[in-house]
Design an enzyme around this catalytic site. Structure first.
Site, PDB file in Angstrom:
ATOM      1  N   ALA A 186       0.834  -1.205   0.000  1.00 34.61           N
ATOM      2  CA  ALA A 186       0.000   0.000   0.000  1.00 34.61           C
ATOM      3  C   ALA A 186       0.868   1.254   0.000  1.00 34.61           C
ATOM      4  CB  ALA A 186      -0.934  -0.012   1.205  1.00 34.61           C
TER       5      ALA A 186
ATOM      6  N   LYS B 238       9.533   1.467   9.708  1.00 35.37           N
ATOM      7  CA  LYS B 238      10.159   1.305  11.025  1.00 35.37           C
ATOM      8  C   LYS B 238      11.346   0.353  11.049  1.00 35.37           C
ATOM      9  CE  LYS B 238       6.676  -1.833  13.027  1.00 35.37           C
ATOM     10  NZ  LYS B 238       5.664  -1.916  14.088  1.00 35.37           N
TER      11      LYS B 238
ATOM     12  N   THR C 149       3.490  -7.707   3.285  1.00 37.10           N
ATOM     13  CA  THR C 149       3.486  -7.908   1.834  1.00 37.10           C
ATOM     14  C   THR C 149       4.570  -8.893   1.418  1.00 37.10           C
ATOM     15  OG1 THR C 149       2.660  -5.660   1.494  1.00 37.10           O
ATOM     16  CG2 THR C 149       3.742  -6.727  -0.388  1.00 37.10           C
TER      17      THR C 149
ATOM     18  N   GLU D 100      -8.445 -20.467  -5.007  1.00 38.00           N
ATOM     19  CA  GLU D 100      -8.369 -20.565  -3.547  1.00 38.00           C
ATOM     20  C   GLU D 100      -9.773 -20.642  -2.970  1.00 38.00           C
ATOM     21  OE1 GLU D 100      -5.929 -17.304  -2.213  1.00 38.00           O
ATOM     22  OE2 GLU D 100      -4.095 -18.324  -2.801  1.00 38.00           O
TER      23      GLU D 100
ATOM     24  N   HIS E 179      -6.030 -17.685   9.855  1.00 39.18           N
ATOM     25  CA  HIS E 179      -5.709 -18.564   8.725  1.00 39.18           C
ATOM     26  C   HIS E 179      -5.771 -19.998   9.224  1.00 39.18           C
ATOM     27  CE1 HIS E 179      -3.833 -20.388   5.284  1.00 39.18           C
ATOM     28  NE2 HIS E 179      -3.887 -19.230   4.660  1.00 39.18           N
TER      29      HIS E 179
ATOM     30  N   ARG F  24     -12.023 -19.402   4.440  1.00 37.00           N
ATOM     31  CA  ARG F  24     -11.113 -19.689   5.548  1.00 37.00           C
ATOM     32  C   ARG F  24     -11.729 -19.550   6.934  1.00 37.00           C
ATOM     33  NH1 ARG F  24      -6.519 -15.284   3.943  1.00 37.00           N
ATOM     34  NH2 ARG F  24      -5.956 -16.884   2.459  1.00 37.00           N
TER      35      ARG F  24
ATOM     36  N   HIS G 208      -4.299 -13.907  11.357  1.00 41.38           N
ATOM     37  CA  HIS G 208      -3.716 -13.671  10.036  1.00 41.38           C
ATOM     38  C   HIS G 208      -3.968 -12.279   9.489  1.00 41.38           C
ATOM     39  CE1 HIS G 208      -2.094 -14.840   6.209  1.00 41.38           C
ATOM     40  NE2 HIS G 208      -3.234 -14.665   5.571  1.00 41.38           N
TER      41      HIS G 208
ATOM     42  N   ARG H 103     -12.483 -11.793   5.137  1.00 41.20           N
ATOM     43  CA  ARG H 103     -11.834 -11.507   3.852  1.00 41.20           C
ATOM     44  C   ARG H 103     -11.765 -12.748   2.968  1.00 41.20           C
ATOM     45  NH1 ARG H 103      -6.127 -11.667   2.009  1.00 41.20           N
ATOM     46  NH2 ARG H 103      -5.572 -12.596   3.999  1.00 41.20           N
TER      47      ARG H 103
ATOM     48  N   SER I 224      -6.555  -9.192  -0.299  1.00 39.60           N
ATOM     49  CA  SER I 224      -5.905  -8.144   0.472  1.00 39.60           C
ATOM     50  C   SER I 224      -4.894  -7.368  -0.361  1.00 39.60           C
ATOM     51  CB  SER I 224      -5.235  -8.794   1.682  1.00 39.60           C
ATOM     52  OG  SER I 224      -4.246  -7.980   2.171  1.00 39.60           O
TER      53      SER I 224
HETATM   54  C1  FAD Z   1       2.176 -15.097   5.712  1.00 41.63           C
HETATM   55  C2  FAD Z   1       1.189 -14.215   4.999  1.00 41.63           C
HETATM   56  C3  FAD Z   1       0.687 -14.584   3.764  1.00 41.63           C
HETATM   57  C4  FAD Z   1      -0.226 -13.775   3.098  1.00 41.63           C
HETATM   58  N1  FAD Z   1      -0.659 -14.143   1.855  1.00 41.63           N
HETATM   59  C5  FAD Z   1      -1.479 -13.308   1.168  1.00 41.63           C
HETATM   60  C6  FAD Z   1      -1.854 -13.611  -0.165  1.00 41.63           C
HETATM   61  O1  FAD Z   1      -1.438 -14.610  -0.738  1.00 41.63           O
HETATM   62  N2  FAD Z   1      -2.686 -12.746  -0.800  1.00 41.63           N
HETATM   63  C7  FAD Z   1      -3.176 -11.609  -0.216  1.00 41.63           C
HETATM   64  O2  FAD Z   1      -3.933 -10.873  -0.847  1.00 41.63           O
HETATM   65  N3  FAD Z   1      -2.809 -11.308   1.045  1.00 41.63           N
HETATM   66  C8  FAD Z   1      -1.970 -12.107   1.741  1.00 41.63           C
HETATM   67  N4  FAD Z   1      -1.594 -11.779   3.011  1.00 41.63           N
HETATM   68  C9  FAD Z   1      -2.036 -10.500   3.571  1.00 41.63           C
HETATM   69  C10 FAD Z   1      -1.235  -9.383   2.917  1.00 41.63           C
HETATM   70  O3  FAD Z   1       0.111  -9.774   2.817  1.00 41.63           O
HETATM   71  C11 FAD Z   1      -1.300  -8.092   3.705  1.00 41.63           C
HETATM   72  O4  FAD Z   1      -2.608  -7.808   4.107  1.00 41.63           O
HETATM   73  C12 FAD Z   1      -0.800  -6.938   2.837  1.00 41.63           C
HETATM   74  O5  FAD Z   1       0.479  -7.257   2.354  1.00 41.63           O
HETATM   75  C13 FAD Z   1      -0.781  -5.664   3.626  1.00 41.63           C
HETATM   76  O6  FAD Z   1      -0.058  -4.705   2.899  1.00 41.63           O
HETATM   77  P1  FAD Z   1       0.175  -3.291   3.554  1.00 41.63           P
HETATM   78  O7  FAD Z   1       1.000  -2.506   2.598  1.00 41.63           O
HETATM   79  O8  FAD Z   1      -1.104  -2.729   4.003  1.00 41.63           O
HETATM   80  O9  FAD Z   1       0.997  -3.597   4.897  1.00 41.63           O
HETATM   81  P2  FAD Z   1       2.412  -4.290   5.097  1.00 41.63           P
HETATM   82  O10 FAD Z   1       2.850  -4.987   3.881  1.00 41.63           O
HETATM   83  O11 FAD Z   1       2.342  -5.070   6.350  1.00 41.63           O
HETATM   84  O12 FAD Z   1       3.381  -3.051   5.321  1.00 41.63           O
HETATM   85  C14 FAD Z   1       3.302  -2.278   6.497  1.00 41.63           C
HETATM   86  C15 FAD Z   1       4.523  -1.393   6.547  1.00 41.63           C
HETATM   87  O13 FAD Z   1       4.373  -0.422   7.571  1.00 41.63           O
HETATM   88  C16 FAD Z   1       5.557  -0.377   8.368  1.00 41.63           C
HETATM   89  N5  FAD Z   1       5.166   0.119   9.687  1.00 41.63           N
HETATM   90  C17 FAD Z   1       4.292  -0.432  10.568  1.00 41.63           C
HETATM   91  N6  FAD Z   1       4.167   0.355  11.660  1.00 41.63           N
HETATM   92  C18 FAD Z   1       4.982   1.427  11.451  1.00 41.63           C
HETATM   93  C19 FAD Z   1       5.298   2.582  12.215  1.00 41.63           C
HETATM   94  N7  FAD Z   1       4.759   2.798  13.422  1.00 41.63           N
HETATM   95  N8  FAD Z   1       6.179   3.473  11.705  1.00 41.63           N
HETATM   96  C20 FAD Z   1       6.765   3.268  10.488  1.00 41.63           C
HETATM   97  N9  FAD Z   1       6.505   2.178   9.722  1.00 41.63           N
HETATM   98  C21 FAD Z   1       5.618   1.273  10.198  1.00 41.63           C
HETATM   99  C22 FAD Z   1       6.059  -1.806   8.337  1.00 41.63           C
HETATM  100  O14 FAD Z   1       7.400  -1.897   8.737  1.00 41.63           O
HETATM  101  C23 FAD Z   1       5.814  -2.133   6.866  1.00 41.63           C
HETATM  102  O15 FAD Z   1       6.833  -1.596   6.067  1.00 41.63           O
HETATM  103  C24 FAD Z   1      -0.674 -12.575   3.695  1.00 41.63           C
HETATM  104  C25 FAD Z   1      -0.178 -12.203   4.936  1.00 41.63           C
HETATM  105  C26 FAD Z   1       0.754 -13.006   5.586  1.00 41.63           C
HETATM  106  C27 FAD Z   1       1.290 -12.580   6.921  1.00 41.63           C
END
Ligand code: FAD
Length: 464
Positions: A13, A32, A40, A110, A230, A276, A336, A371, A376
């Site tokens: 994101a 962080k 991700t 899936e 999960h 799920r 999850h 979800r 996601s």
């Molecule tokens: C093992 C696993 C498998 C998954 N498989 C899938 C899949 O196959 N398909 C799917 O759609 N979804 C999947 N998901 C879910 C999906 O990965 C996440 O919901 C998605 O990647 C979230 O993206 P994001 O950018 O919102 O957050 P994230 O990718 O979690 O990024 C958050 C970022 O914010 C930073 N951050 C957090 N707090 C702070 C702070 N206070 N100050 C500064 N930086 C901070 C973190 O360090 C990180 O860089 C999976 C999740 C997991 C854990």
């Protein structure tokens, strides 16, 4: 410090938001830990979009609504399904190499999906996407990424137009210095909160910081009761738990009790391919009923060469932990994904002017109470893109509640030099509260670890 757009978080994101909002706007992206540390990067199965010849956005909408427990916001789901395919193609143009078959995308299936619609790279899709986006960000002269900077709170002012977010207080890890970063737009992209549970698939960064910051700043937060578990984390679990992708069941793997009997047909006509929440609840019930420590994912319906080729991470991960995946994988549920979060509209706007949110930290309404698998990543990219376009429009129109830096303007023509944060912090900000002199470091760390362990245990036992 001041910038046009402050993005907090470097997962899908945050990186997408930064790329789509930059130029001519300048973006400061703080994260962080190291930049690739994110949920991700761990995503396995893939990204859902109606890309197959037998598929349509309408079918994707229907599947998403069917799983969401009647609580999805239909308009948001329709946007996701309609715009998802274009965003996936854009990701490919940005360098994400998804698997192909005969020149076309090789789409996986899936639980809860009525069609094959998961674009993927083996079972390490997240790594591919994160790397491609980080490369694209590195090529942009308008985006600066700063690692090891922890956002701890948002700053809010009462302007002429009412309360609005003006920036964030950010703690630099190593020196323990606090920096105030002002921005015309602040974007929360901090991901989820799986780490508040004892057993979770989420890495250490997923501590719900963005949701807490938004709540403290007065933005509306909700649906936090909808935590997705999960169904298939490798047993015994580690921290984080090693996830066995749902896609294995999509290819034919079947859940069985430890005595070898299948049980999912007793719970749902879709058997092991039920959504799920249904599968996680069924496993939980079976474990409580039988007293067994885990159930078994029987992979024998998948030819061994397909297992090796399609799921290299799962195979290697199991073997590295002493489990031979062709002989069945012991699994249990683990926390999850958070379906709730900071409420946003269709363009990633929160209820606090100046504050935007995208990705897992946000509650767009797409997921409702539950979800659909692989929705996601696509939600993160669709709504980050929409949010970026909206920020561009708002900033170019000149909002009257926009708060700019003390220098009276946006930090154009180059962001501050490396190290400038420390200088700014040293010039006027107090040290972080975590460095209180009366508390010896070791004792403090131990107290935090103990409190955290108690919280995680309570959440696991009592909440969810
Ligand atoms: C093992 C696993 C498998 C998954 N498989 C899938 C899949 O196959 N398909 C799917 O759609 N979804 C999947 N998901 C879910 C999906 O990965 C996440 O919901 C998605 O990647 C979230 O993206 P994001 O950018 O919102 O957050 P994230 O990718 O979690 O990024 C958050 C970022 O914010 C930073 N951050 C957090 N707090 C702070 C702070 N206070 N100050 C500064 N930086 C901070 C973190 O360090 C990180 O860089 C999976 C999740 C997991 C854990």
């Amino acid at each position: 410090l001041s910038t046009d757009v402050l993005v907090i978080g470097s997962g899908m994101a945050g990186l997408t938001f930064a790329l789509d909002v930059a130029d001519p706007l300048h973006v400061l992206l703080v994260t962080k830990k190291a930049r690739a540390e994110s949920n991700t990067n761990w995503a396995k199965g893939g990204i859902a979009a109606a890309l197959g010849p037998d598929d349509s956005p309408e079918l994707h909408v229907a599947d998403t609504l069917a799983v969401g427990g009647g609580l999805c916001r239909v308009e948001a789901v329709e946007l996701l399904a309609r715009e998802g395919p274009e965003r996936v193609r854009e990701l490919m143009a940005r360098g994400a190499a998804f698997d192909l078959e005969g020149g076309a995308l090789s789409l996986g299936r899936e639980g809860g999906h009525s069609r094959r619609r998961i674009a993927r790279t083996g079972d390490h899709t997240g790594r591919t996407v994160e790397a491609a986006l980080l490369d694209a960000v590195a090529r942009s002269p308008y985006i600066r990424v700063v690692e090891d900077h922890l956002a701890i709170d948002l700053t809010v002012d009462e302007g002429a137009g009412g309360r609005h977010c003006t920036g964030a207080l950010v703690l630099e890890h190593h020196a323990g210095e606090l920096v105030h970063i002002e921005a015309a737009a602040v974007v929360l992209a901090t991901g989820g909160c799986g780490q508040v549970y004892r057993h979770t698939t989420n890495p250490a960064i997923a501590t719900g910081d963005g949701i807490a910051m938004a709540y403290r700043a007065g933005a509306r937060v909700g649906n936090m009761e909808f935590i997705q578990f999960h169904p298939t984390a490798l047993y015994p679990t580690e921290d984080p738990a090693f996830l066995i992708s749902e896609a294995l069941r999509g290819e034919g793997a079947v859940l069985r009790r430890m005595d070898g009997t299948p049980f999912m047909d007793d719970y749902d006509p879709r058997g092991s391919l039920a959504p799920r929440d249904v599968v996680a609840r069924a496993i939980d019930r079976e474990l409580k009923r039988t007293g067994d420590p885990h159930v078994v994912l029987d992979t024998s319906p998948i030819p061994p060469e397909v297992l090796e080729q399609r799921f290299p991470d799962a195979v290697a991960g199991c073997r590295a932990r002493g489990c031979e995946p062709t002989e069945g994988i012991p699994v249990v549920p683990a926390a999850h994904y958070v379906c709730g979060g900071v409420f946003t509209d269709n363009d990633a706007r929160t209820t606090l002017p100046g504050l935007w949110a995208a990705g897992e930290v946000a509650c767009t309404g797409v997921h409702g109470a539950n979800r659909l698998a692989s929705n996601s990543l696509v939600e993160a990219v669709v709504f980050a893109h929409r949010g970026a376009l909206a920020v561009r429009e708002e900033l170019s129109a000149g909002r009257d509640d926009t708060a700019l830096g003390e220098d009276g303007g946006r930090a154009r023509g180059g962001l501050p030099e490396e190290g400038a944060e420390s200088a700014a912090a040293g010039a006027g900000r107090s040290a972080a509260p975590s460095t209180a002199p009366e508390s010896p470091e070791g004792e403090r760390e131990a107290r935090i670890a103990e409190t955290r362990a108690r919280l995680r245990a309570s959440m696991w036992d009592l909440v969810g």
